[in-house]
Structure formats: structure tokens, C-alpha cells
Design a protein around this motif. Structure first.
Motif, PDB file in Angstrom:
ATOM      1  N   ARG A 196       0.870  -1.394   0.072  1.00 44.01           N
ATOM      2  CA  ARG A 196       0.104   0.062   0.032  1.00 44.01           C
ATOM      3  C   ARG A 196       0.971   1.158  -0.063  1.00 44.01           C
ATOM      4  O   ARG A 196       1.973   1.258   0.544  1.00 44.01           O
ATOM      5  CB  ARG A 196      -0.909  -0.057   1.234  1.00 44.01           C
ATOM      6  CG  ARG A 196      -1.773  -1.212   1.444  1.00 44.01           C
ATOM      7  CD  ARG A 196      -2.392  -1.138   2.537  1.00 44.01           C
ATOM      8  NE  ARG A 196      -3.329  -2.547   2.709  1.00 44.01           N
ATOM      9  CZ  ARG A 196      -4.532  -2.382   2.871  1.00 44.01           C
ATOM     10  NH1 ARG A 196      -5.109  -1.255   2.880  1.00 44.01           N
ATOM     11  NH2 ARG A 196      -5.084  -3.368   3.146  1.00 44.01           N
ATOM     12  N   ARG A 241       1.963   4.385   1.384  1.00 39.48           N
ATOM     13  CA  ARG A 241       1.684   4.851   2.892  1.00 39.48           C
ATOM     14  C   ARG A 241       2.736   6.116   3.220  1.00 39.48           C
ATOM     15  O   ARG A 241       3.791   6.127   2.481  1.00 39.48           O
ATOM     16  CB  ARG A 241       2.120   3.704   4.031  1.00 39.48           C
ATOM     17  CG  ARG A 241       1.135   2.740   3.734  1.00 39.48           C
ATOM     18  CD  ARG A 241       1.141   1.837   4.935  1.00 39.48           C
ATOM     19  NE  ARG A 241       0.057   0.863   4.740  1.00 39.48           N
ATOM     20  CZ  ARG A 241      -0.514   0.271   5.576  1.00 39.48           C
ATOM     21  NH1 ARG A 241      -0.377   0.449   6.989  1.00 39.48           N
ATOM     22  NH2 ARG A 241      -1.478  -0.803   5.279  1.00 39.48           N
ATOM     23  N   THR A 284      -1.857  10.933  -1.268  1.00 39.57           N
ATOM     24  CA  THR A 284      -1.945  10.074   0.003  1.00 39.57           C
ATOM     25  C   THR A 284      -2.640  11.086   0.865  1.00 39.57           C
ATOM     26  O   THR A 284      -3.059  12.207   0.524  1.00 39.57           O
ATOM     27  CB  THR A 284      -0.435  10.089   0.541  1.00 39.57           C
ATOM     28  OG1 THR A 284       0.113  10.974   0.644  1.00 39.57           O
ATOM     29  CG2 THR A 284       0.136   9.372  -0.264  1.00 39.57           C
ATOM     30  N   ARG A 285      -3.161  10.479   2.026  1.00 39.20           N
ATOM     31  CA  ARG A 285      -3.701  11.198   3.257  1.00 39.20           C
ATOM     32  C   ARG A 285      -2.814  12.266   3.730  1.00 39.20           C
ATOM     33  O   ARG A 285      -1.748  12.125   3.701  1.00 39.20           O
ATOM     34  CB  ARG A 285      -4.128  10.276   4.258  1.00 39.20           C
ATOM     35  CG  ARG A 285      -5.000   9.335   3.972  1.00 39.20           C
ATOM     36  CD  ARG A 285      -5.375   8.317   4.871  1.00 39.20           C
ATOM     37  NE  ARG A 285      -6.307   7.376   4.619  1.00 39.20           N
ATOM     38  CZ  ARG A 285      -6.531   6.150   5.094  1.00 39.20           C
ATOM     39  NH1 ARG A 285      -5.774   5.916   6.107  1.00 39.20           N
ATOM     40  NH2 ARG A 285      -7.312   5.441   4.526  1.00 39.20           N
ATOM     41  N   ASP A 336      -5.749   0.520  -4.168  1.00 41.05           N
ATOM     42  CA  ASP A 336      -5.088   1.003  -2.880  1.00 41.05           C
ATOM     43  C   ASP A 336      -6.202   1.863  -1.916  1.00 41.05           C
ATOM     44  O   ASP A 336      -6.499   2.980  -2.421  1.00 41.05           O
ATOM     45  CB  ASP A 336      -3.841   1.396  -3.061  1.00 41.05           C
ATOM     46  CG  ASP A 336      -2.995   1.561  -1.581  1.00 41.05           C
ATOM     47  OD1 ASP A 336      -3.578   2.271  -0.845  1.00 41.05           O
ATOM     48  OD2 ASP A 336      -1.831   0.862  -1.591  1.00 41.05           O
ATOM     49  N   ASP A 370      -5.433   3.426   0.473  1.00 38.56           N
ATOM     50  CA  ASP A 370      -4.963   4.766   1.240  1.00 38.56           C
ATOM     51  C   ASP A 370      -4.685   5.850   0.078  1.00 38.56           C
ATOM     52  O   ASP A 370      -4.080   7.081   0.364  1.00 38.56           O
ATOM     53  CB  ASP A 370      -3.520   4.502   1.620  1.00 38.56           C
ATOM     54  CG  ASP A 370      -3.676   3.519   2.984  1.00 38.56           C
ATOM     55  OD1 ASP A 370      -4.377   3.621   3.514  1.00 38.56           O
ATOM     56  OD2 ASP A 370      -2.795   2.496   3.320  1.00 38.56           O
ATOM     57  N   CYS A 371      -5.196   5.862  -1.151  1.00 42.03           N
ATOM     58  CA  CYS A 371      -5.215   6.609  -2.270  1.00 42.03           C
ATOM     59  C   CYS A 371      -6.621   7.384  -2.396  1.00 42.03           C
ATOM     60  O   CYS A 371      -7.473   6.653  -2.206  1.00 42.03           O
ATOM     61  CB  CYS A 371      -4.610   6.132  -3.303  1.00 42.03           C
ATOM     62  SG  CYS A 371      -2.813   5.657  -3.654  1.00 42.03           S
TER      63      CYS A 371
END
Length: 124
Positions: free
Chosen positions: A3, A5, A98-99, A120, A122-123
Motif C-alpha cells: 500500500r 503509505r 496520500t492522506r 489501494d 490509502d489513495c
């Protein structure tokens, strides 16, 4: 599954290991020498080349290109604790952001680009 990250790691051990005698410096403050930067370490597991951009608040800064299946490190001026996110643009057209994380001078940021970016979670 790999992932993308964004993980912030404080460099407290590095700051403390250089001390000789006296008290230890506060690892949460930038050194008096004015080191106001962060390091971004990128691992591209994707076959496509990726262009990366860092957002410091609303300011967009181009980091550079990471060739497919390679690693690359970047040094980025970072004057104070601010929010950060990373935009990943694959040559084939997929894109991900990303976050948002709070990042401080001296931090090391790790970014992993997975084989399948579009799946993913997280995207965004």
C-alpha cells in the motif's frame, strides 16, 4: 498487498547519537544550525515511472520522477510543522494522493507505490 503509505518517523535517535557530554538536546526541535528540511524516501513497486509532488499546505512542489521498480530519496526544505500529502502520477495515467499528515523539520517520510495504484485504499 503493498500500500502507498505516508509514515512519519521522528529522527530522535539520530539527534541524540551525535551528543557528547552535557544534556541531551530536545529531539522534537530543529537544531540551532537551522536544519529545516525533511527527507522523503520512495519505493516504487510499480512497473511505470511515477512523478511525485509534495503539498505543503496548499503549496505544490515537484519532487521528481521515480523510475519503475526503483527507489529514490529526496531532500525538501521544510521550515516548520505543517500538513503534507504526496501526489503520485504514474506515466500510464493513474493518479493518487496520500492522506494528509503533519510533518516537522527533521522527519523522514516513507512512500511506497504499489503495483496496482487504483485499488489501494490509502489513495484518494
Amino acid at each position: 498487498m503493498l500500500r502507498a503509505r505516508l509514515i512519519v518517523v521522528l529522527a530522535a535517535l539520530v539527534a541524540a547519537s551525535g551528543c557528547m557530554g552535557g544534556g541531551l538536546p530536545n529531539p522534537f526541535e530543529a537544531s540551532e544550525s537551522g536544519d529545516r528540511s525533511i527527507r522523503v524516501e520512495v519505493r516504487n513497486f510499480n512497473f511505470a515511472d511515477a512523478t511525485l509532488y509534495a503539498y505543503r499546505g496548499a503549496e505544490r512542489m515537484r519532487l521528481g520522477v521515480v523510475t519503475g521498480k526503483t527507489d529514490r530519496d529526496y531532500q525538501l526544505a521544510w521550515p516548520a510543522t505543517q500538513s503534507m500529502r504526496v501526489e503520485i502520477n504514474l506515466l500510464a495515467g493513474e493518479r493518487c494522493t496520500t492522506r494528509t499528515q503533519n510533518v516537522s523539520p527533521g522527519d523522514v517520510i516513507y512512500v511506497q507505490i504499489p503495483v496496482e495504484l487504483r485499488t489501494d485504499p490509502d489513495c484518494t
